[in-house]
Scaffold this motif. Sequence first.
Motif, PDB file in Angstrom:
ATOM      1  N   GLU A  40       2.884   3.629   2.822  1.00  0.00           N
ATOM      2  CA  GLU A  40       4.332   3.774   3.187  1.00  0.00           C
ATOM      3  C   GLU A  40       4.812   2.790   4.014  1.00  0.00           C
ATOM      4  O   GLU A  40       6.127   2.456   3.982  1.00  0.00           O
ATOM      5  N   GLN A  41       3.839   2.218   4.726  1.00  0.00           N
ATOM      6  CA  GLN A  41       4.575   1.123   5.891  1.00  0.00           C
ATOM      7  C   GLN A  41       4.615  -0.183   5.552  1.00  0.00           C
ATOM      8  O   GLN A  41       4.651  -1.208   6.113  1.00  0.00           O
ATOM      9  N   MET A  42       4.168  -0.281   4.074  1.00  0.00           N
ATOM     10  CA  MET A  42       4.155  -1.674   3.438  1.00  0.00           C
ATOM     11  C   MET A  42       5.110  -1.730   2.476  1.00  0.00           C
ATOM     12  O   MET A  42       5.127  -1.226   1.282  1.00  0.00           O
ATOM     13  N   PRO A  43       6.277  -2.179   2.609  1.00  0.00           N
ATOM     14  CA  PRO A  43       7.819  -2.409   1.851  1.00  0.00           C
ATOM     15  C   PRO A  43       7.067  -2.969   0.460  1.00  0.00           C
ATOM     16  O   PRO A  43       6.403  -3.935   0.327  1.00  0.00           O
ATOM     17  N   GLY A  44       7.519  -2.313  -0.527  1.00  0.00           N
ATOM     18  CA  GLY A  44       7.643  -2.882  -2.000  1.00  0.00           C
ATOM     19  C   GLY A  44       6.075  -2.566  -2.531  1.00  0.00           C
ATOM     20  O   GLY A  44       5.821  -3.106  -3.618  1.00  0.00           O
ATOM     21  N   ILE A  45       5.256  -1.636  -1.969  1.00  0.00           N
ATOM     22  CA  ILE A  45       4.085  -1.159  -2.172  1.00  0.00           C
ATOM     23  C   ILE A  45       3.938   0.168  -2.661  1.00  0.00           C
ATOM     24  O   ILE A  45       4.471   0.947  -1.744  1.00  0.00           O
ATOM     25  N   ARG A  46       3.538   0.627  -3.942  1.00  0.00           N
ATOM     26  CA  ARG A  46       3.461   2.021  -4.329  1.00  0.00           C
ATOM     27  C   ARG A  46       2.168   2.305  -4.802  1.00  0.00           C
ATOM     28  O   ARG A  46       1.806   1.840  -5.783  1.00  0.00           O
TER      29      ARG A  46
ATOM     30  N   MET B 147     -17.033  -4.212   1.477  1.00  0.00           N
ATOM     31  CA  MET B 147     -16.686  -4.437   2.840  1.00  0.00           C
ATOM     32  C   MET B 147     -16.208  -5.792   3.293  1.00  0.00           C
ATOM     33  O   MET B 147     -15.975  -6.619   4.269  1.00  0.00           O
ATOM     34  N   VAL B 148     -15.892  -6.740   2.053  1.00  0.00           N
ATOM     35  CA  VAL B 148     -15.380  -8.023   1.920  1.00  0.00           C
ATOM     36  C   VAL B 148     -13.941  -7.762   2.143  1.00  0.00           C
ATOM     37  O   VAL B 148     -13.154  -7.423   1.498  1.00  0.00           O
ATOM     38  N   PRO B 149     -13.220  -8.458   3.320  1.00  0.00           N
ATOM     39  CA  PRO B 149     -11.994  -8.756   3.623  1.00  0.00           C
ATOM     40  C   PRO B 149     -11.240  -9.370   2.447  1.00  0.00           C
ATOM     41  O   PRO B 149     -11.592 -10.470   1.852  1.00  0.00           O
ATOM     42  N   HIS B 150     -10.160  -8.693   1.883  1.00  0.00           N
ATOM     43  CA  HIS B 150      -9.170  -9.261   1.107  1.00  0.00           C
ATOM     44  C   HIS B 150      -7.822  -8.986   1.131  1.00  0.00           C
ATOM     45  O   HIS B 150      -7.606  -8.026   1.854  1.00  0.00           O
ATOM     46  N   ALA B 151      -6.812  -9.705   0.636  1.00  0.00           N
ATOM     47  CA  ALA B 151      -5.541  -9.462   0.461  1.00  0.00           C
ATOM     48  C   ALA B 151      -4.812  -9.594  -0.838  1.00  0.00           C
ATOM     49  O   ALA B 151      -5.703 -10.363  -1.681  1.00  0.00           O
ATOM     50  N   ALA B 152      -3.658  -8.956  -1.159  1.00  0.00           N
ATOM     51  CA  ALA B 152      -3.127  -9.198  -2.313  1.00  0.00           C
ATOM     52  C   ALA B 152      -1.667  -9.432  -2.077  1.00  0.00           C
ATOM     53  O   ALA B 152      -0.860  -8.779  -1.417  1.00  0.00           O
ATOM     54  N   LYS B 153      -0.943 -10.230  -3.264  1.00  0.00           N
ATOM     55  CA  LYS B 153       0.551 -10.371  -3.112  1.00  0.00           C
ATOM     56  C   LYS B 153       0.943 -10.725  -4.471  1.00  0.00           C
ATOM     57  O   LYS B 153       0.362 -11.601  -5.494  1.00  0.00           O
ATOM     58  N   ASN B 154       2.074 -10.075  -4.717  1.00  0.00           N
ATOM     59  CA  ASN B 154       2.765 -10.371  -6.071  1.00  0.00           C
ATOM     60  C   ASN B 154       3.418 -11.658  -5.976  1.00  0.00           C
ATOM     61  O   ASN B 154       4.402 -11.860  -5.054  1.00  0.00           O
ATOM     62  N   VAL B 155       2.922 -12.607  -6.954  1.00  0.00           N
ATOM     63  CA  VAL B 155       3.487 -14.120  -6.717  1.00  0.00           C
ATOM     64  C   VAL B 155       4.451 -14.184  -7.967  1.00  0.00           C
ATOM     65  O   VAL B 155       4.910 -15.365  -8.030  1.00  0.00           O
TER      66      VAL B 155
ATOM     67  N   PHE C 292       3.404  -3.516  -7.072  1.00  0.00           N
ATOM     68  CA  PHE C 292       3.931  -4.466  -6.040  1.00  0.00           C
ATOM     69  C   PHE C 292       5.185  -5.006  -6.692  1.00  0.00           C
ATOM     70  O   PHE C 292       5.336  -5.561  -7.558  1.00  0.00           O
ATOM     71  N   ALA C 293       6.287  -4.760  -5.619  1.00  0.00           N
ATOM     72  CA  ALA C 293       7.577  -5.343  -6.140  1.00  0.00           C
ATOM     73  C   ALA C 293       7.603  -6.784  -5.774  1.00  0.00           C
ATOM     74  O   ALA C 293       6.651  -7.360  -5.282  1.00  0.00           O
ATOM     75  N   PRO C 294       8.360  -7.669  -6.521  1.00  0.00           N
ATOM     76  CA  PRO C 294       8.181  -8.906  -6.352  1.00  0.00           C
ATOM     77  C   PRO C 294       8.137  -9.437  -4.908  1.00  0.00           C
ATOM     78  O   PRO C 294       8.854  -8.978  -4.098  1.00  0.00           O
ATOM     79  N   GLY C 295       6.975 -10.290  -4.450  1.00  0.00           N
ATOM     80  CA  GLY C 295       6.916 -10.808  -3.277  1.00  0.00           C
ATOM     81  C   GLY C 295       6.500  -9.834  -2.210  1.00  0.00           C
ATOM     82  O   GLY C 295       5.758 -10.077  -1.131  1.00  0.00           O
ATOM     83  N   ALA C 296       5.961  -8.663  -2.532  1.00  0.00           N
ATOM     84  CA  ALA C 296       5.193  -7.622  -1.800  1.00  0.00           C
ATOM     85  C   ALA C 296       3.822  -7.969  -1.626  1.00  0.00           C
ATOM     86  O   ALA C 296       3.193  -8.644  -2.614  1.00  0.00           O
ATOM     87  N   ALA C 297       3.391  -7.480  -0.413  1.00  0.00           N
ATOM     88  CA  ALA C 297       2.009  -8.188   0.031  1.00  0.00           C
ATOM     89  C   ALA C 297       1.213  -6.968   0.433  1.00  0.00           C
ATOM     90  O   ALA C 297       1.688  -6.319   1.230  1.00  0.00           O
ATOM     91  N   PHE C 298      -0.123  -6.844  -0.020  1.00  0.00           N
ATOM     92  CA  PHE C 298      -1.208  -5.792   0.779  1.00  0.00           C
ATOM     93  C   PHE C 298      -1.620  -6.708   1.803  1.00  0.00           C
ATOM     94  O   PHE C 298      -2.592  -7.654   1.144  1.00  0.00           O
ATOM     95  N   PRO C 299      -1.778  -6.459   3.011  1.00  0.00           N
ATOM     96  CA  PRO C 299      -2.307  -7.027   3.986  1.00  0.00           C
ATOM     97  C   PRO C 299      -4.133  -7.110   3.774  1.00  0.00           C
ATOM     98  O   PRO C 299      -4.560  -6.445   3.109  1.00  0.00           O
ATOM     99  N   VAL C 300      -4.667  -7.918   4.791  1.00  0.00           N
ATOM    100  CA  VAL C 300      -6.160  -8.155   4.638  1.00  0.00           C
ATOM    101  C   VAL C 300      -6.593  -6.674   5.112  1.00  0.00           C
ATOM    102  O   VAL C 300      -6.243  -6.320   5.867  1.00  0.00           O
ATOM    103  N   HIS C 301      -7.571  -6.347   4.083  1.00  0.00           N
ATOM    104  CA  HIS C 301      -8.323  -5.149   4.271  1.00  0.00           C
ATOM    105  C   HIS C 301      -9.576  -5.022   3.560  1.00  0.00           C
ATOM    106  O   HIS C 301      -9.852  -6.272   3.194  1.00  0.00           O
ATOM    107  N   ARG C 302     -10.348  -3.991   3.849  1.00  0.00           N
ATOM    108  CA  ARG C 302     -11.781  -3.863   3.097  1.00  0.00           C
ATOM    109  C   ARG C 302     -11.798  -2.683   2.748  1.00  0.00           C
ATOM    110  O   ARG C 302     -11.327  -1.702   3.161  1.00  0.00           O
TER     111      ARG C 302
END
Length: 136
Positions: A28-34, A104-112, A57-67
Amino acid sequence: MKARQIGAIILIAASGVVFNATWAQQTEQMPGIRRTDLQRHDLSIPGQETIQTRVDFAPGAAFPVHRHPGEEIVYVLAGSIEYEVEGQRPQIIDAGGVLFIPAMVPHAAKNVGTVTAAEVGTYVVEKGKPLVELVN
């Protein structure tokens, strides 16, 4: 039903509520992510479970680094998502593509792309641990 059985059922139900609330609060704290939970099941391996979610992911929306406390198997349903997995070069996965992320490998994802992107994430994790841990 015996009191112990009722108590066990309440505990199991509460653990699912905690999972959903924590994961929902983070997204909920990540705009454009559902995020939509699809299913959750115990595995035949003691202490392990599988969880499946859909993430839009809405266009341009990103999920920050997590594991995650276990492996993640990704299937991109729509659009193009760039994944940055620690120790690997960034890669763009288009609809129909797959990705495996070790535990446990850190990673991130973004709609490009320019349209809503979606993935199905299947997690094989240790039961009772939070599904997502944000990494600073």
